[in-house]
Design a protein around this motif. Structure first.
Motif, mmCIF file in Angstrom:
data_model
loop_
_atom_site.group_PDB
_atom_site.id
_atom_site.type_symbol
_atom_site.label_atom_id
_atom_site.label_comp_id
_atom_site.label_asym_id
_atom_site.label_seq_id
_atom_site.Cartn_x
_atom_site.Cartn_y
_atom_site.Cartn_z
ATOM 1 N N MET A 94 42.490 28.546 40.946
ATOM 2 C CA MET A 94 42.686 29.622 39.979
ATOM 3 C C MET A 94 44.111 30.163 40.007
ATOM 4 N N PRO A 95 45.099 29.293 39.953
ATOM 5 C CA PRO A 95 46.470 29.810 39.984
ATOM 6 C C PRO A 95 46.775 30.770 38.843
ATOM 7 N N LEU A 96 46.253 30.513 37.646
ATOM 8 C CA LEU A 96 46.534 31.390 36.517
ATOM 9 C C LEU A 96 46.014 32.793 36.803
ATOM 10 N N ALA A 97 44.786 32.903 37.230
ATOM 11 C CA ALA A 97 44.190 34.209 37.523
ATOM 12 C C ALA A 97 44.979 34.936 38.595
ATOM 13 N N GLU A 98 45.312 34.224 39.655
ATOM 14 C CA GLU A 98 46.065 34.829 40.758
ATOM 15 C C GLU A 98 47.464 35.239 40.315
ATOM 16 N N ASN A 99 48.118 34.404 39.528
ATOM 17 C CA ASN A 99 49.479 34.718 39.080
ATOM 18 C C ASN A 99 49.508 35.941 38.170
ATOM 19 N N ILE A 100 48.565 36.031 37.261
ATOM 20 C CA ILE A 100 48.540 37.183 36.362
ATOM 21 C C ILE A 100 48.262 38.457 37.142
ATOM 22 N N ALA A 101 47.288 38.402 38.034
ATOM 23 C CA ALA A 101 46.968 39.585 38.837
ATOM 24 C C ALA A 101 48.157 39.988 39.701
ATOM 25 N N ARG A 102 48.810 39.012 40.322
ATOM 26 C CA ARG A 102 49.964 39.307 41.182
ATOM 27 C C ARG A 102 51.111 39.926 40.383
ATOM 28 N N LEU A 103 51.420 39.343 39.242
ATOM 29 C CA LEU A 103 52.495 39.882 38.412
ATOM 30 C C LEU A 103 52.173 41.300 37.941
ATOM 31 N N ARG A 104 50.938 41.507 37.553
ATOM 32 C CA ARG A 104 50.522 42.832 37.071
ATOM 33 C C ARG A 104 50.653 43.878 38.175
ATOM 34 N N VAL A 105 50.134 43.566 39.346
ATOM 35 C CA VAL A 105 50.162 44.516 40.459
ATOM 36 C C VAL A 105 51.601 44.750 40.934
ATOM 37 N N ILE A 149 41.763 39.922 29.261
ATOM 38 C CA ILE A 149 42.629 39.964 30.443
ATOM 39 C C ILE A 149 41.790 40.051 31.718
ATOM 40 N N THR A 150 40.745 40.860 31.689
ATOM 41 C CA THR A 150 39.851 40.980 32.837
ATOM 42 C C THR A 150 39.191 39.637 33.150
ATOM 43 N N ALA A 151 38.726 38.939 32.120
ATOM 44 C CA ALA A 151 38.072 37.641 32.323
ATOM 45 C C ALA A 151 39.050 36.596 32.840
ATOM 46 N N VAL A 152 40.276 36.617 32.352
ATOM 47 C CA VAL A 152 41.288 35.665 32.810
ATOM 48 C C VAL A 152 41.630 35.949 34.273
ATOM 49 N N GLU A 153 41.863 37.214 34.613
ATOM 50 C CA GLU A 153 42.168 37.566 36.004
ATOM 51 C C GLU A 153 41.014 37.227 36.934
ATOM 52 N N GLY A 154 39.797 37.326 36.430
ATOM 53 C CA GLY A 154 38.630 37.012 37.241
ATOM 54 C C GLY A 154 38.321 35.525 37.311
ATOM 55 N N ARG A 173 37.638 32.864 32.418
ATOM 56 C CA ARG A 173 38.018 32.413 31.072
ATOM 57 C C ARG A 173 39.455 31.912 31.072
ATOM 58 N N GLN A 174 39.681 30.883 30.301
ATOM 59 C CA GLN A 174 41.025 30.360 30.070
ATOM 60 C C GLN A 174 41.508 30.954 28.752
ATOM 61 N N PRO A 175 42.664 31.586 28.726
ATOM 62 C CA PRO A 175 43.117 32.176 27.463
ATOM 63 C C PRO A 175 43.559 31.102 26.468
#
Length: 63
Positions: A1-12, A32-37, A40-42
């Protein structure tokens, strides 16, 4: 889940909430919640919006 982790990391790291990202990208909070979790793939257009918002490339988000 690199995408989910990357988005969450960038956001935080930026000190942003999911709501901030939603407002800044025009994407729904639920997406956004589903992608971070990792649920879902955007779609490509949403992925580009997220990359632009965080000031990174789409490739960076995906790896």
């Amino acid at each position: 889940m690199p995408l989910a982790e990357n988005i969450a990391r960038l956001r935080v790291t930026d000190g942003k909430t999911i709501e901030d990202v939603a407002r800044g990208t025009g994407l729904p909070v639920a997406l956004i919640t589903a992608v971070e979790g990792g649920r879902r793939q955007p779609p490509p257009k949403s992925l580009r919006s997220l990359a632009s918002y965080f000031g990174v490339s789409v490739d960076t988000l995906l790896r």
